[in-house]
Scaffold this motif. Structure first.
Motif, PDB file in Angstrom:
ATOM      1  N   ARG A   1      28.341  18.638  42.203  1.00 52.81           N
ATOM      2  CA  ARG A   1      27.729  19.979  42.210  1.00 52.81           C
ATOM      3  C   ARG A   1      27.062  20.259  43.552  1.00 52.81           C
ATOM      4  N   ASP A   2      26.475  19.228  44.142  1.00 53.80           N
ATOM      5  CA  ASP A   2      25.836  19.382  45.448  1.00 53.80           C
ATOM      6  C   ASP A   2      26.867  19.762  46.511  1.00 53.80           C
ATOM      7  N   PHE A   3      28.008  19.088  46.498  1.00 49.27           N
ATOM      8  CA  PHE A   3      29.083  19.421  47.440  1.00 49.27           C
ATOM      9  C   PHE A   3      29.566  20.849  47.240  1.00 49.27           C
ATOM     10  N   ILE A   4      29.778  21.231  45.992  1.00 48.57           N
ATOM     11  CA  ILE A   4      30.333  22.551  45.692  1.00 48.57           C
ATOM     12  C   ILE A   4      29.335  23.654  46.010  1.00 48.57           C
ATOM     13  N   ASP A   5      28.059  23.417  45.756  1.00 53.06           N
ATOM     14  CA  ASP A   5      27.027  24.411  46.085  1.00 53.06           C
ATOM     15  C   ASP A   5      27.033  24.756  47.564  1.00 53.06           C
ATOM     16  N   LYS A   6      27.352  23.779  48.397  1.00 49.49           N
ATOM     17  CA  LYS A   6      27.375  24.023  49.845  1.00 49.49           C
ATOM     18  C   LYS A   6      28.515  24.953  50.239  1.00 49.49           C
ATOM     19  N   VAL A   7      29.572  24.986  49.418  1.00 50.05           N
ATOM     20  CA  VAL A   7      30.706  25.864  49.683  1.00 50.05           C
ATOM     21  C   VAL A   7      30.489  27.235  49.061  1.00 50.05           C
ATOM     22  N   LEU A   8      30.100  27.261  47.797  1.00 50.91           N
ATOM     23  CA  LEU A   8      29.987  28.522  47.061  1.00 50.91           C
ATOM     24  C   LEU A   8      28.636  29.202  47.232  1.00 50.91           C
ATOM     25  N   GLN A   9      27.595  28.420  47.599  1.00 48.47           N
ATOM     26  CA  GLN A   9      26.268  28.973  47.880  1.00 48.47           C
ATOM     27  C   GLN A   9      25.750  29.835  46.716  1.00 48.47           C
ATOM     28  N   TYR A  10      25.530  29.189  45.589  1.00 52.85           N
ATOM     29  CA  TYR A  10      25.049  29.879  44.397  1.00 52.85           C
ATOM     30  C   TYR A  10      23.567  30.269  44.480  1.00 52.85           C
TER      31      TYR A  10
END
Length: 337
Positions: A238-247
């Motif tokens: 989730r940490d990796f994905i948050d950096k891409v999607l910026q929720y």
């Protein structure tokens, strides 16, 4: 195509034993562009180098095209490695040789007969878009051009597998995009299996059809890229994905809000439908978009809207229920009802 079975790699120092790769099991199919993502020290480089036995595993099996490389004698292993190309973060080109000579060097080392080499070199440089740079030395090439030479060199022996060790980490974003596009084209043209390690989930999003997440030498999550982005199970993922999607929304917006703030998630075809406007209109609720984004992963849309909902309490609750039913989910970030 590639099977790693209970793979372990340990490094023994005077003070401790480091488990760089810890009981890893992976199946990479023919034609995959397979990403292995993790932060520095996760063990991903050690894992990659175990695939072609540049690092010999402490235990476990590395099966490529049905052959267990760990059981091959040295001569047979050298032959098997010719079908596994590798490109590196810092290119590893011979500075005293031209682009063409760097590619030719690999061909000579593999025993290709001299008359066949010039034609093969020309073919490879054309494939990577460097036909006009054949006589240039590495010092005369940009970072992206150097990596293209590295790719041409790795393809010189018609490999079945291409291993990419942080292949874009030393490149700027625009050049990274062009190299990823090239790798995808090569994958499709040559039916090549690509294994790519990176610490950037953006790279995975752009090119990989499957991904494994590593932490402390272990695979903690694995699956097709869209599913991993859509429903990550582990905090690191989730940490990796948050950096891409910026929720995340700035705290000040949450504090100033007078309505209910919700994060509405969309997956696949629903990301391209007018669901939100239809629901809000039917409930008589006003929606103020605070943040939103649509990404395309493997050509499938995924998105979210963070909205402030205002209106009668009962209608807001009704709208949230309807949105929950018709989307991939609704997360209430702030509730003043």
């Amino acid at each position: 195509m590639i099977k790693l079975i209970d793979l372990n790699k340990q490094y023994v120092t005077r003070s401790k034993t480091v488990h760089a790769v810890d009981h890893v099991n992976l199946h990479i199919r023919k034609g995959d562009i397979y990403g292995i993502v993790g932060y520095s020290g996760a063990g991903k480089s050690s894992l990659l180098r175990c695939i072609n036995l540049l690092e010999r595993p402490t235990s476990g099996q590395v099966i490529v095209n049905g052959t267990d490389l760990t059981k091959l004698p040295k001569k047979n292993l050298r032959i098997a490695r010719q079908k596994i190309g590798m490109i590196f973060q810092h290119f590893n080109l011979l500075s005293s040789k031209t682009a063409a000579e760097n590619v030719a060097f690999n061909l000579k080392a593999a025993g290709v007969k001299e008359p066949a080499i010039p034609g093969r070199v020309k073919e490879l440089l054309e494939l990577v878009g460097l036909a006009d740079k054949a006589d240039h030395y590495p010092s005369q090439l940009s970072g992206g051009q150097k990596q293209r030479v590295g790719i041409a060199r790795a393809l010189s022996n018609n490999p079945d597998v291409l291993l990419c060790d942080e292949a874009t980490s030393a490149l700027d974003p625009k050049t990274t995009e062009s190299i990823l596009k090239l790798l995808k084209e090569i994958n499709q043209k040559l039916s090549l299996t690509i294994v790519l390690i990176t610490h950037e989930m953006e790279v995975v999003k752009e090119i990989c059809n499957r991904v494994a997440v590593m932490e402390n030498g272990k695979i903690i999550e694995e699956g097709d890229t869209y599913s991993i982005f859509a429903a990550p199970q582990q905090p690191l993922t989730r940490d990796f994905i948050d950096k891409v999607l910026q929720y995340k929304l700035p705290e000040r917006l949450l504090e100033r809000s007078r309505g209910v703030i919700v994060n509405i998630l969309f997956r696949e075809s629903k990301a391209e439908e007018a669901i939100v406007s239809e629901v809000l209109k039917s409930c008589g609720v006003t929606g103020n978009i605070l943040h939103g984004k649509i990404e395309y992963i493997q050509d499938k849309p995924m998105g979210f809207f963070i909205m402030e909902l205002t209106g009668p309490d009962t209608e807001i609750r009704k709208a949230i229920e309807m949105l929950t039913d018709r989307t991939a989910g609704v997360e209430v970030l702030r509730n003043v009802l």
